[in-house]
Design an enzyme around this catalytic site. Structure first.
Site, short mmCIF file in Angstrom:
data_model
loop_
_atom_site.label_atom_id
_atom_site.label_comp_id
_atom_site.label_asym_id
_atom_site.label_seq_id
_atom_site.Cartn_x
_atom_site.Cartn_y
_atom_site.Cartn_z
N HIS A 67 0.69 -0.98 0.73
CA HIS A 67 0.37 -0.19 0.45
C HIS A 67 0.49 1.15 0.05
O HIS A 67 0.92 2.15 -0.58
CB HIS A 67 -1.10 -0.47 1.14
CG HIS A 67 -1.96 1.38 1.93
ND1 HIS A 67 -2.51 1.43 1.26
CD2 HIS A 67 -1.09 2.70 2.58
CE1 HIS A 67 -3.39 2.99 1.30
NE2 HIS A 67 -2.37 3.22 1.55
N HIS B 93 1.05 5.65 -2.11
CA HIS B 93 1.67 6.62 -1.49
C HIS B 93 2.64 6.61 -2.45
O HIS B 93 2.49 7.72 -2.93
CB HIS B 93 2.28 6.42 0.05
CG HIS B 93 0.74 6.24 0.73
ND1 HIS B 93 -0.46 7.60 0.24
CD2 HIS B 93 0.22 5.31 1.21
CE1 HIS B 93 -1.49 7.50 1.31
NE2 HIS B 93 -1.61 5.93 1.86
N GLU C 15 -5.60 9.28 0.64
CA GLU C 15 -6.42 7.92 0.56
C GLU C 15 -6.76 7.92 -0.36
O GLU C 15 -6.94 6.37 -1.01
CB GLU C 15 -6.23 7.64 2.16
CG GLU C 15 -5.43 7.61 3.28
CD GLU C 15 -4.61 6.24 2.98
OE1 GLU C 15 -4.59 5.19 1.96
OE2 GLU C 15 -3.52 5.96 3.20
N SER D 197 -3.49 0.73 -5.00
CA SER D 197 -3.12 -0.45 -3.64
C SER D 197 -4.16 -1.49 -3.84
O SER D 197 -3.82 -2.70 -3.62
CB SER D 197 -2.27 -0.16 -3.57
OG SER D 197 -3.20 -0.03 -1.44
#
Length: 518
Positions: A353, A358, A398, A417
């Protein structure tokens, strides 16, 4: 669907939670009111999935309940609370405003001058008290074989004030202590890191959504996976600022899980910013099939492109600490891999993730600036404001979507992700398995989102100061007086001079070119 931050309701907040409060001791608040219980269904955290928004609301509620419990427990102390001053001291502990601090004047009696002074300073340090004045005098009466009296004026958080007084009354080497003069309650701000090294004080939280705690976790019955997770978490937990990020030698199964997620990155659905930097990171950071990049390599790349860096985290940290890290352009990053039986979904952030979702976005200077401004806004903010900033972060960094050339593209890490959620976010179908996410926010651009954030911060934050980040010293400068803006004014003067010189040089160069052409 478009909504206001204030209008977003996060499912699962239970108003009937009983917080676990440690028995009042002198060390009871060493962790700045850290949450001491798991974020679990049993404790009122609804659902299988965690969210930063839910965390912020949960933490705010527990801290309020903890203060109330502390006040009730404090009544059992043998403090001989008979005067108005000490009653006011207790009353200050129950205030809902986390920003209060109390200024105390305490008279301390000691039988040994040097030992007593040492104990006083040690207790002040232990309770994070700030000393303003200290003087000594011979006692007016020779009772109890008192050698010296010390009068100290100090400032301390309400949560520590009672413990400070109790420690001074009962510590070896000290005969007693009592409040003298008035108690001043002053408006200040909650503690926040002023230097990047102070991120070492971030609180890791206990979460029910870990394999050792949650029977529904994909790795619950896999003892080998649980041991592996713990080993990697211990490596991260011992990290301190300035160290090289420890390398993790990933297993064949972990690399295969990475490959599954990496190969499912869908062309035409991710933001162009994500695609651009992912391609660069394949060349410079070892991104690709067959290998999980190391955090140290990725962190060094981010420093060169946007000034961001990674910090290994053993697990989830509190919402406030997580956001404050962003103020320093630091991202708290896990190193463990989700369970191989569930490659498309992890109930908590894992290294897939972080690295796939990110990090390519943090490489972009504009997005990095937007993320840092969320972090700067969180410094010294009230709990209710942290909830709003967490909501903003959740629906942008997010799970954000943005417009690019008339099409909607994903830039949120939770989407990039997760194959299933990425498809879902761009469709009109019901929620996918596990996560109940039926609202997404579409930004016109990162610059538009940044301007909206700045407008909200300038009108909505209640803190009596503003802050700025000094990259040369990796520190935060607080500006709350005209004098405190001096450094910024000098920097602006230099920058204006540099800009003027650049314009003059460009104008001269263009004029010479024009004359040659003529």
């Amino acid at each position: 669907m478009t909504k206001n931050i204030d209008d977003v309701e996060v499912r699962g907040r239970n108003a009937n939670i009983e917080p676990q409060v440690n028995p009042p001791t002198a060390d009871g608040f060493k962790n700045k009111m850290a949450i001491q219980r798991s974020y679990s269904v049993e404790n009122g955290y609804h659902g299988k999935t965690r969210s930063l928004v839910g965390d912020a609301k949960f933490e705010s509620f527990v801290r309020r309940e903890t203060k109330t419990k502390l006040l009730e427990s404090a009544q059992e102390f043998e403090f001989d609370i008979v005067d108005e001053e000490e009653a006011l001291l207790l009353e200050s502990l129950s205030t809902e405003n986390n920003n209060d601090k109390v200024r105390l004047r305490i008279l301390v009696e000691t039988k040994d001058c040097l030992l007593g002074l040492t104990r006083i300073m040690k207790i002040l340090e232990s309770e994070e008290g700030k000393l303003y004045h200290l003087e000594s005098r011979k006692p007016k009466k020779s009772e109890k074989n008192i050698e010296m009296e010390f009068l100290l004026s100090c400032q301390v958080k309400p949560a520590r004030a009672l413990f400070l007084l109790k420690s001074l009354k009962t510590s070896n080497g000290l005969v007693g202590a009592r409040l003298v003069g008035g108690i001043e309650v002053s408006e200040s701000c909650v503690w926040f890191p002023k230097h990047i090294s102070e991120l070492d004080q971030c609180n890791h939280v206990l979460t029910k959504l870990e394999p050792d705690l949650d029977m529904d976790h994909p790795g619950w019955s896999d003892l080998e996976y649980r041991a592996r997770r713990k080993m990697i978490a211990d490596i991260s937990f011992n990290y301190v600022h300035g160290q090289k990020i420890p390398e993790v030698e990933y297993t064949k199964a972990e690399i295969e899980t990475w490959d599954v997620v990496y190969l499912e990155l869908l062309p035409g659905r991710a933001s162009q910013v994500h695609i651009k930097y992912l391609e660069i990171m394949e060349k410079e950071c070892g991104y690709g099939v067959g290998k999980i990049p190391q955090l140290e390599d990725v962190s060094n790349f981010l420093r060169r492109t946007s000034g961001f860096s990674l910090r290994p985290a053993a697990g989830l940290v509190t919402a406030r600490d997580f956001l404050s890290s962003l103020a320093f352009r630091v991202f708290q990053c896990t190193q463990y891999v989700r369970h191989p039986s569930s490659p498309h979904y992890s109930p908590e952030p894992d290294v897939l993730h972080e690295l796939i979702g990110h990090c390519p976005m943090f490489a972009d200077p504009t997005f990095a600036q937007f993320s840092q401004e969320i972090g700067l806004a969180s410094l010294g903010a009230k709990d209710s404001e942290i909830e709003k900033l967490a909501t903003l972060y959740w629906f942008t960094v997010e799970f954000g979507l943005c417009k690019e050339n008339g099409a909607v593209r994903a830039y949120g890490a939770g989407l990039l992700s997760s194959y299933g959620e990425l498809l879902h976010s761009l469709s009109r179908k019901p929620a996918v398995e596990y996560r109940i996410q039926d609202i997404y926010y579409i930004a016109e651009s990162f610059e538009d989102a940044k301007q909206r954030l700045r407008a909200w911060v300038s009108t909505s934050l209640s803190r009596p100061f503003t802050v700025r980040y000094i990259p040369f010293t990796q520190s935060i400068e607080v500006m709350d007086t005209f004098a405190s803006t001096y450094n910024l004014i000098q920097e602006l003067k230099i920058q204006v001079t540099q800009l003027s010189s650049a314009f003059d040089q460009i104008s001269t160069t263009n004029q010479l070119i024009t004359e040659k052409i003529i």
